[in-house]
Scaffold this active site. Structure first.
Site, mmCIF file in Angstrom:
data_model
loop_
_atom_site.group_PDB
_atom_site.id
_atom_site.type_symbol
_atom_site.label_atom_id
_atom_site.label_comp_id
_atom_site.label_asym_id
_atom_site.label_seq_id
_atom_site.Cartn_x
_atom_site.Cartn_y
_atom_site.Cartn_z
ATOM 1 N N LYS A 226 0.839 -1.198 0.000
ATOM 2 C CA LYS A 226 0.000 0.000 0.000
ATOM 3 C C LYS A 226 0.878 1.255 0.000
ATOM 4 O O LYS A 226 0.695 2.156 -0.798
ATOM 5 C CB LYS A 226 -0.917 -0.025 1.231
ATOM 6 C CG LYS A 226 -1.855 1.142 1.334
ATOM 7 C CD LYS A 226 -2.831 0.945 2.486
ATOM 8 C CE LYS A 226 -3.612 2.224 2.740
ATOM 9 N NZ LYS A 226 -4.593 2.078 3.812
ATOM 10 N N GLU A 232 10.495 -4.595 4.629
ATOM 11 C CA GLU A 232 10.588 -5.993 4.189
ATOM 12 C C GLU A 232 10.312 -6.104 2.690
ATOM 13 O O GLU A 232 11.049 -6.753 1.945
ATOM 14 C CB GLU A 232 9.572 -6.867 4.937
ATOM 15 C CG GLU A 232 9.841 -7.047 6.415
ATOM 16 C CD GLU A 232 9.183 -5.972 7.271
ATOM 17 O OE1 GLU A 232 8.918 -4.857 6.765
ATOM 18 O OE2 GLU A 232 8.940 -6.254 8.462
ATOM 19 N N GLY A 287 -4.924 -2.203 4.903
ATOM 20 C CA GLY A 287 -4.157 -3.331 4.376
ATOM 21 C C GLY A 287 -4.817 -4.668 4.668
ATOM 22 O O GLY A 287 -4.892 -5.551 3.814
ATOM 23 N N ARG A 288 -5.330 -4.844 5.877
ATOM 24 C CA ARG A 288 -5.905 -6.139 6.264
ATOM 25 C C ARG A 288 -7.293 -6.356 5.688
ATOM 26 O O ARG A 288 -7.901 -7.393 5.913
ATOM 27 C CB ARG A 288 -5.888 -6.272 7.787
ATOM 28 C CG ARG A 288 -6.525 -5.102 8.532
ATOM 29 C CD ARG A 288 -6.155 -5.135 10.012
ATOM 30 N NE ARG A 288 -6.649 -3.984 10.745
ATOM 31 C CZ ARG A 288 -6.006 -2.821 10.868
ATOM 32 N NH1 ARG A 288 -4.843 -2.645 10.261
ATOM 33 N NH2 ARG A 288 -6.516 -1.832 11.570
ATOM 34 N N GLU A 373 -4.897 -6.824 14.628
ATOM 35 C CA GLU A 373 -4.407 -5.494 14.256
ATOM 36 C C GLU A 373 -5.566 -4.493 14.303
ATOM 37 O O GLU A 373 -5.374 -3.312 14.572
ATOM 38 C CB GLU A 373 -3.757 -5.510 12.869
ATOM 39 C CG GLU A 373 -2.763 -4.381 12.660
ATOM 40 C CD GLU A 373 -1.981 -4.484 11.355
ATOM 41 O OE1 GLU A 373 -2.584 -4.310 10.285
ATOM 42 O OE2 GLU A 373 -0.762 -4.728 11.404
ATOM 43 N N HIS A 404 -4.695 -33.476 17.287
ATOM 44 C CA HIS A 404 -3.577 -34.297 17.765
ATOM 45 C C HIS A 404 -2.469 -33.430 18.347
ATOM 46 O O HIS A 404 -1.334 -33.886 18.476
ATOM 47 C CB HIS A 404 -3.053 -35.160 16.610
ATOM 48 C CG HIS A 404 -4.128 -36.049 16.061
ATOM 49 N ND1 HIS A 404 -4.423 -37.284 16.595
ATOM 50 C CD2 HIS A 404 -5.021 -35.851 15.066
ATOM 51 C CE1 HIS A 404 -5.441 -37.818 15.927
ATOM 52 N NE2 HIS A 404 -5.827 -36.963 15.003
ATOM 53 N N LYS A 524 9.182 -0.672 14.469
ATOM 54 C CA LYS A 524 9.796 -0.326 13.176
ATOM 55 C C LYS A 524 10.832 0.775 13.371
ATOM 56 O O LYS A 524 11.937 0.710 12.823
ATOM 57 C CB LYS A 524 8.728 0.194 12.201
ATOM 58 C CG LYS A 524 7.778 -0.841 11.653
ATOM 59 C CD LYS A 524 6.874 -0.183 10.616
ATOM 60 C CE LYS A 524 5.694 -1.033 10.238
ATOM 61 N NZ LYS A 524 4.727 -0.360 9.380
HETATM 62 O O1 F6P Z 1 3.138 -2.873 9.799
HETATM 63 C C1 F6P Z 1 1.788 -3.098 9.676
HETATM 64 C C2 F6P Z 1 1.299 -2.814 8.302
HETATM 65 O O2 F6P Z 1 1.192 -1.454 8.102
HETATM 66 C C3 F6P Z 1 -0.021 -3.516 8.030
HETATM 67 O O3 F6P Z 1 -1.089 -2.817 8.495
HETATM 68 C C4 F6P Z 1 0.026 -3.687 6.556
HETATM 69 O O4 F6P Z 1 -0.885 -4.654 6.128
HETATM 70 C C5 F6P Z 1 1.470 -4.086 6.358
HETATM 71 O O5 F6P Z 1 2.176 -3.318 7.312
HETATM 72 C C6 F6P Z 1 2.018 -3.874 4.983
HETATM 73 O O6 F6P Z 1 1.957 -2.534 4.577
HETATM 74 P P1 F6P Z 1 2.160 -2.113 3.080
HETATM 75 O O7 F6P Z 1 1.077 -2.725 2.263
HETATM 76 O O8 F6P Z 1 2.093 -0.616 3.065
HETATM 77 O O9 F6P Z 1 3.511 -2.599 2.627
#
Ligand code: F6P
Length: 561
Positions: A226, A232, A287-288, A373, A404, A524
């Site tokens: 987003k 990452e 995002g979620r 979240e 199990h 972060k």
């Molecule tokens: O760190 C949490 C978050 O902001 C989530 O809410 C989101 O889904 C994820 O990181 C990834 O964010 P982006 O789509 O901006 O890379």
């Protein structure tokens, strides 16, 4: 403004309606619920069922293709009435209507919350800042459909003219969990001539393992973010570009092997992705809540645009149910209220989600982000302490595997763990008697949890006296069973929207903002501060534990045995 008691509080900016109060815990409706809790808290499900032979038929509800049996919960019809009163007092319906109108109910970010617009039919209209966002949504869906068709048909080739046979989604959180979960859930509907991989972790082994058997000439990367700034994702995307160009040896290849899904066109362009190959979405999609937007491009590539459309129609059907059904027969609201009953009256802290479908194996992980979240908050929308327990810890895995492993603790441990059992009646992959065996296990667990096994029953089995106690099952462990006819894109969309709106209902009752996530920021920021310290002899100014760990890490990393 902060309101107490029956005062009126604004909840979404000038354009919004008002809600009755900020903390439902202070209301007479809440007090009535607590008084009722004192009456029923020690009653056993055995008693509820023996007193009312109709209970298993009556305490049920249906929405579209989904059937909910909530009879194995420690509650009565009166409980539902009192919980519904609490929901009314908390203004759940008003907040829901505000969301559907596009009011800026995400108060800390001053944003609308409009994932429901992502699945609105083409002729619907939801206007935000003078723009009909539904038309924009369908514009992007059309571009996604055209692109997916080109890739699936082989018309879109890699830089050297070869057909694409591997899709790698690079994203994290909502830009990973949703498409990953959905692509697994709907694998039976996917084009099997392509492979679908998901890279999320900044641990380089994730990228290495996901690509070790892939060919850069036939691999398409989707960089899904987003913000397009997430550490990452940008690190993995950079490694993906290097991996591709190491073989393709031409910067122009990036345009054939990378597409982006983002709200941030500037950063996408800076990365080198052709803006024509960018699929946008909007800041009003959390995002979620986003895998039914362009974030689901990997899913659309897998199942095709028509079936993606069927899934959106399933989401929309549940949206309409949530928007229109009375609280007492509204599936998401019922599930939300039952969660409030256990969390805020019984003090339960977790929710086990137990899908008896291997295709839904990633659902618990997806719901962890969706729920935790969203509702892992401790202040109200007005910034006051919330005064009661909020979102549950969500966990689980596909049945029967968990039976199990950890079911022992649910059956005979000391904790109260409400559970959602999810049953798919018709197998997508019929195989001998597997399906009946699977469903028999699913049905047995809620029964065993609810009714247990008494001392008398154990003794009647002929168990030796000193062995009896360990074999007694107290029972009275509550669960819901969600039954669906089959797992198709349409029923799957309904199931996910059910959980989205369940989470919404609970956030509305607690009067928290379910749509921000400030709690992930501190870690972060600290990580950014630590990165340069790992590489240098710089003086460390953290606490003594963190300082010592950094020094020890440097030594271990640099040691050559
Ligand atoms: O760190 C949490 C978050 O902001 C989530 O809410 C989101 O889904 C994820 O990181 C990834 O964010 P982006 O789509 O901006 O890379």
């Amino acid at each position: 403004m902060v309101a107490t008691g029956g005062e009126v509080a604004s909840f979404g900016g000038a354009a919004c309606q008002t809600r009755p109060m900020t903390r439902v815990v202070d209301s007479s409706e809440w007090n009535a619920l607590v008084a009722h809790y004192d009456e029923v808290k020690d009653r056993h499900l055995r008693e509820f069922f023996s007193n009312d032979p109709q209970r298993g038929e009556d305490l049920t509800a249906t929405a579209g293709d989904l059937f909910l049996d909530y009879s194995k919960h420690r509650l009565t019809g009166a409980t539902i009435g009192l919980l519904a009163d609490v929901a009314r007092r908390a203004g759940v319906e008003e907040l829901r209507d505000a969301m559907f109108r596009g009011d800026p109910i995400n108060v800390t970010e001053h944003r609308s919350v409009l994932h429901i617009a992502l699945r609105a039919p083409r002729d619907a209209e939801i206007v935000v800042d003078g723009v009909n966002v539904v038309a924009e949504v369908h514009g992007v869906l059309d571009r996604m459909a055209a692109f997916s068709e080109r890739v699936r048909s082989g018309e879109w080739t890699g830089h050297t003219g070869k057909r694409i046979d591997a899709i790698v989604n690079i994203g994290i959180g909502g830009s990973d969990l949703g498409p990953r979960m959905a692509t697994t859930a709907l694998a039976a509907f996917s084009d099997r001539s392509m492979r679908y991989r998901f890279v999320s972790n900044i641990d380089g082994s994730d990228f290495r393992e996901a690509t070790q058997d892939l060919d850069p000439e036939t691999t398409l990367f989707i960089v899904a973010s987003k913000t397009f700034t997430t550490l990452e994702t940008m690190t993995n995307a950079g490694s993906a570009r290097e991996w591709s160009l190491a073989k393709l040896r031409d910067d122009a290849a990036v345009a054939r092997h990378f597409v982006a899904v983002s709200t941030n066109a500037d950063e996408v362009t800076k990365f080198g992705i052709d803006p024509d190959n960018m699929f946008g979405f909007w800041d009003w999609v959390g995002g979620r809540y986003s895998f039914d937007s362009a974030i689901g491009l990997s899913l659309m590539l897998a199942i095709g645009a028509d079936q993606f459309g069927d899934m959106l129609a399933g989401f929309h059907a549940m949206d309409e149910h949530f928007r229109t059904a009375p609280i007492e027969s509204n599936l998401p609201m019922l599930m939300g209220l039952i969660g409030v009953w256990y969390g805020n009256c019984f003090g339960a802290e977790t929710l086990a989600v137990l899908p008896y479908s291997q295709y839904l194996a990633h659902l618990p992980a997806y719901l962890q982000q969706l729920d935790m979240e969203s509702n892992g908050k401790s202040v109200t929308r007005e910034g006051e302490p919330v005064g009661m327990q909020t979102g549950p810890i969500v966990w689980g895995q596909a049945g029967t595997n968990g039976q199990h492993a950890y079911y022992q603790l649910i059956h005979q441990g000391t904790k109260l763990i409400p559970a959602d059992f999810i049953c798919v009646a018709r197998a997508a992959q019929p195989l001998g008697d597997h399906q009946d065996l699977l469903v028999a296990n699913l049905l047995a667990q809620p029964e065993a949890l609810a009714f247990g096994k008494t001392r008398e029953e154990v003794i009647a089995d002929g168990v030796e006296t000193d062995q009896v106690e360990a074999r007694v099952f107290a029972g009275n462990h509550p669960s819901s069973t969600i039954l669906m006819p089959e797992l198709t894109p349409h029923t799957f969309g309904q199931l996910i929207a059910l959980y989205e709106h369940k989470v919404f209902t609970q956030g509305a009752i607690w009067n928290i903002n379910s749509f921000d996530q400030w709690g992930v920021e501190l870690g972060k920021q600290l990580a950014q501060r630590i990165v340069p310290e790992l590489d240098s002899d710089a003086e460390l100014t953290h606490d003594s534990s963190t300082n010592a760990l950094i020094r020890r890490y440097r030594q271990l990393r640099d040691r050559r045995d």
